[in-house]
Design a protein around this motif. Sequence first.
Motif, PDB file in Angstrom:
ATOM      1  N   PHE A  87       1.201  -1.062   0.462  1.00 13.40           N
ATOM      2  CA  PHE A  87      -0.159  -0.124  -0.765  1.00 13.40           C
ATOM      3  C   PHE A  87       0.430   0.905  -0.088  1.00 13.40           C
ATOM      4  N   PHE A  88       1.998   1.180   0.853  1.00 13.85           N
ATOM      5  CA  PHE A  88       2.437   2.376   0.862  1.00 13.85           C
ATOM      6  C   PHE A  88       3.443   3.347  -0.432  1.00 13.85           C
ATOM      7  N   GLU A  89       3.987   1.876  -0.719  1.00 10.15           N
ATOM      8  CA  GLU A  89       4.933   1.587  -2.169  1.00 10.15           C
ATOM      9  C   GLU A  89       3.858   2.534  -3.361  1.00 10.15           C
ATOM     10  N   GLN A  90       2.318   1.687  -3.293  1.00  5.81           N
ATOM     11  CA  GLN A  90       1.477   2.844  -4.117  1.00  5.81           C
ATOM     12  C   GLN A  90       1.023   3.405  -3.684  1.00  5.81           C
ATOM     13  N   LEU A  91       1.314   4.199  -2.902  1.00  3.25           N
ATOM     14  CA  LEU A  91       1.084   5.823  -2.301  1.00  3.25           C
ATOM     15  C   LEU A  91       2.245   6.944  -2.608  1.00  3.25           C
ATOM     16  N   TYR A  92       3.669   5.733  -2.344  1.00  2.00           N
ATOM     17  CA  TYR A  92       4.742   6.695  -3.071  1.00  2.00           C
ATOM     18  C   TYR A  92       4.846   6.550  -4.673  1.00  2.00           C
ATOM     19  N   ARG A  93       4.694   5.713  -5.109  1.00  2.00           N
ATOM     20  CA  ARG A  93       3.997   6.134  -7.129  1.00  2.00           C
ATOM     21  C   ARG A  93       3.648   7.411  -7.168  1.00  2.00           C
ATOM     22  N   VAL A  94       2.351   6.828  -6.745  1.00  2.00           N
ATOM     23  CA  VAL A  94       1.565   8.315  -6.932  1.00  2.00           C
ATOM     24  C   VAL A  94       2.063   9.540  -6.473  1.00  2.00           C
ATOM     25  N   GLU A  95       2.975  10.095  -5.400  1.00  2.00           N
ATOM     26  CA  GLU A  95       3.137  11.100  -5.567  1.00  2.00           C
ATOM     27  C   GLU A  95       4.349  11.341  -6.394  1.00  2.00           C
ATOM     28  N   ARG A  96       5.551  10.208  -6.695  1.00  2.00           N
ATOM     29  CA  ARG A  96       6.921  10.973  -7.689  1.00  2.00           C
ATOM     30  C   ARG A  96       5.773  10.975  -8.592  1.00  2.00           C
ATOM     31  N   GLN A  97       4.603  10.520  -9.220  1.00  2.00           N
ATOM     32  CA  GLN A  97       3.545  11.029 -10.456  1.00  2.00           C
ATOM     33  C   GLN A  97       2.551  12.623 -10.435  1.00  2.00           C
ATOM     34  N   ALA A  98       2.306  12.286  -9.223  1.00  2.00           N
ATOM     35  CA  ALA A  98       2.080  13.822  -9.165  1.00  2.00           C
ATOM     36  C   ALA A  98       2.860  14.809  -8.692  1.00  2.00           C
ATOM     37  N   ARG A  99       4.122  14.809  -8.421  1.00  2.00           N
ATOM     38  CA  ARG A  99       5.304  15.480  -9.269  1.00  2.00           C
ATOM     39  C   ARG A  99       5.528  16.100  -9.513  1.00  2.00           C
ATOM     40  N   ASP A 100       5.605  14.672 -10.325  1.00  2.00           N
ATOM     41  CA  ASP A 100       5.977  15.392 -12.293  1.00  2.00           C
ATOM     42  C   ASP A 100       5.052  15.330 -12.946  1.00  2.00           C
ATOM     43  N   LYS A 101       3.962  15.850 -12.284  1.00  2.00           N
ATOM     44  CA  LYS A 101       2.936  16.200 -13.567  1.00  2.00           C
ATOM     45  C   LYS A 101       3.410  17.410 -13.483  1.00  2.00           C
ATOM     46  N   LYS A 102       2.845  18.244 -15.276  1.00  2.00           N
ATOM     47  CA  LYS A 102       2.995  19.121 -15.734  1.00  2.00           C
ATOM     48  C   LYS A 102       1.837  20.038 -15.063  1.00  2.00           C
ATOM     49  N   PRO A 103       0.994  20.529 -14.365  1.00  2.00           N
ATOM     50  CA  PRO A 103      -0.531  21.736 -13.832  1.00  2.00           C
ATOM     51  C   PRO A 103      -0.774  22.156 -15.156  1.00  2.00           C
ATOM     52  N   GLU A 104      -2.198  21.989 -15.024  1.00  2.00           N
ATOM     53  CA  GLU A 104      -2.769  22.079 -16.349  1.00  2.00           C
ATOM     54  C   GLU A 104      -2.692  24.057 -16.027  1.00  2.00           C
ATOM     55  N   HIS A 105      -3.862  24.415 -17.700  1.00  2.00           N
ATOM     56  CA  HIS A 105      -3.568  25.977 -17.939  1.00  2.00           C
ATOM     57  C   HIS A 105      -4.442  26.476 -15.734  1.00  2.00           C
ATOM     58  N   GLY A 106      -3.449  27.313 -16.202  1.00  2.00           N
ATOM     59  CA  GLY A 106      -4.130  28.472 -14.732  1.00  2.00           C
ATOM     60  C   GLY A 106      -3.805  27.354 -13.537  1.00  2.00           C
ATOM     61  N   GLU A 107      -3.350  26.572 -12.718  1.00  2.00           N
ATOM     62  CA  GLU A 107      -2.971  25.482 -12.048  1.00  2.00           C
ATOM     63  C   GLU A 107      -2.164  25.784 -11.591  1.00  2.00           C
ATOM     64  N   THR A 108      -1.913  26.195 -10.448  1.00  2.00           N
ATOM     65  CA  THR A 108      -0.535  26.523  -9.426  1.00  2.00           C
ATOM     66  C   THR A 108      -0.219  24.848  -9.001  1.00  2.00           C
ATOM     67  N   GLN A 109       1.125  24.577  -8.888  1.00  2.00           N
ATOM     68  CA  GLN A 109       2.048  22.930  -8.795  1.00  2.00           C
ATOM     69  C   GLN A 109       0.961  22.661  -7.393  1.00  2.00           C
ATOM     70  N   ALA A 110       1.189  23.448  -6.399  1.00  2.00           N
ATOM     71  CA  ALA A 110       0.519  22.645  -5.467  1.00  2.00           C
ATOM     72  C   ALA A 110      -1.266  22.106  -5.802  1.00  2.00           C
ATOM     73  N   ASP A 111      -1.906  23.062  -6.236  1.00  2.00           N
ATOM     74  CA  ASP A 111      -3.390  23.080  -6.486  1.00  2.00           C
ATOM     75  C   ASP A 111      -3.947  21.403  -7.692  1.00  2.00           C
ATOM     76  N   SER A 112      -2.221  22.318  -8.448  1.00  2.00           N
ATOM     77  CA  SER A 112      -2.529  20.475  -9.173  1.00  2.00           C
ATOM     78  C   SER A 112      -1.845  19.002  -8.308  1.00  2.00           C
ATOM     79  N   ILE A 113      -1.083  19.050  -7.724  1.00  2.00           N
ATOM     80  CA  ILE A 113      -0.277  18.363  -6.666  1.00  2.00           C
ATOM     81  C   ILE A 113      -1.514  17.105  -5.653  1.00  2.00           C
ATOM     82  N   ARG A 114      -2.588  18.460  -5.488  1.00  2.00           N
ATOM     83  CA  ARG A 114      -3.736  18.173  -4.590  1.00  2.00           C
ATOM     84  C   ARG A 114      -4.437  17.098  -5.092  1.00  2.00           C
ATOM     85  N   ARG A 115      -5.007  17.979  -6.533  1.00  2.00           N
ATOM     86  CA  ARG A 115      -6.006  16.962  -7.533  1.00  2.00           C
ATOM     87  C   ARG A 115      -5.553  15.922  -7.831  1.00  2.00           C
ATOM     88  N   PHE A 116      -3.650  15.436  -7.887  1.00  2.00           N
ATOM     89  CA  PHE A 116      -3.597  13.968  -7.989  1.00  2.00           C
ATOM     90  C   PHE A 116      -3.877  13.212  -7.289  1.00  2.00           C
TER      91      PHE A 116
END
Length: 188
Positions: free
Chosen positions: A23-52
């Motif tokens: 379970f924890f491995e899955q959560l950290y995998r999601v976290e890596r993906q969230a950090r690598d993901k580009k925010p959508e137009h007009g969205e901050t990095q923090a908002d993008s990570i929260r949404r992900f």
Amino acid sequence: RRFVNALKTRNKPGGPPEQALRFFEQLYRVERQARDKKPEHGETQADSIRRFRQQHSVPILNALKTWLDEIAPKVLPDSKLGDAVSYTLNQWEYLTRYTEDGRMPIDNNLLERDIRVFATGRKSWLFSDSTDGAKASAVIYSLMLTCRACGVEPLTWLRHVLTELPQRAGDADVDDLLPFNFTQTATA
């Protein structure tokens, strides 16, 4: 950590501790993906990570909570696994809070690394020549760690402060000299 310790006490690999670690491995995998993901137009990095996190981490956390609730009555409370399960359930609110704010890290590893400096220096500080000397050391360590937390180069910041401070009146406001208000352009 507690599930790792529980896994070490098992005679054979697998079982509930390993399942929790998946379970924890899955959560950290999601976290890596969230950090690598580009925010959508007009969205901050923090908002993008929260949404992900809301889309991907929360379902994993819900599944983990259900699983913990199911196995909690089946494990011995005084065992390493029982300790890991009860600790996780007791700290659930704090362990899942990071999903509500994209600026929060998934864990406190950075903070623990910074605190290690104090833990290793504790015995040395016992022999400070005076209370004032010990307080001065604590202030300097705090400022240096604040620089690190703010992404400010401590030596650059210190040079700036030691150049600026003597030019100010004794009762002048110095908030702009604090590490979290410092910008590299302040030295230019």
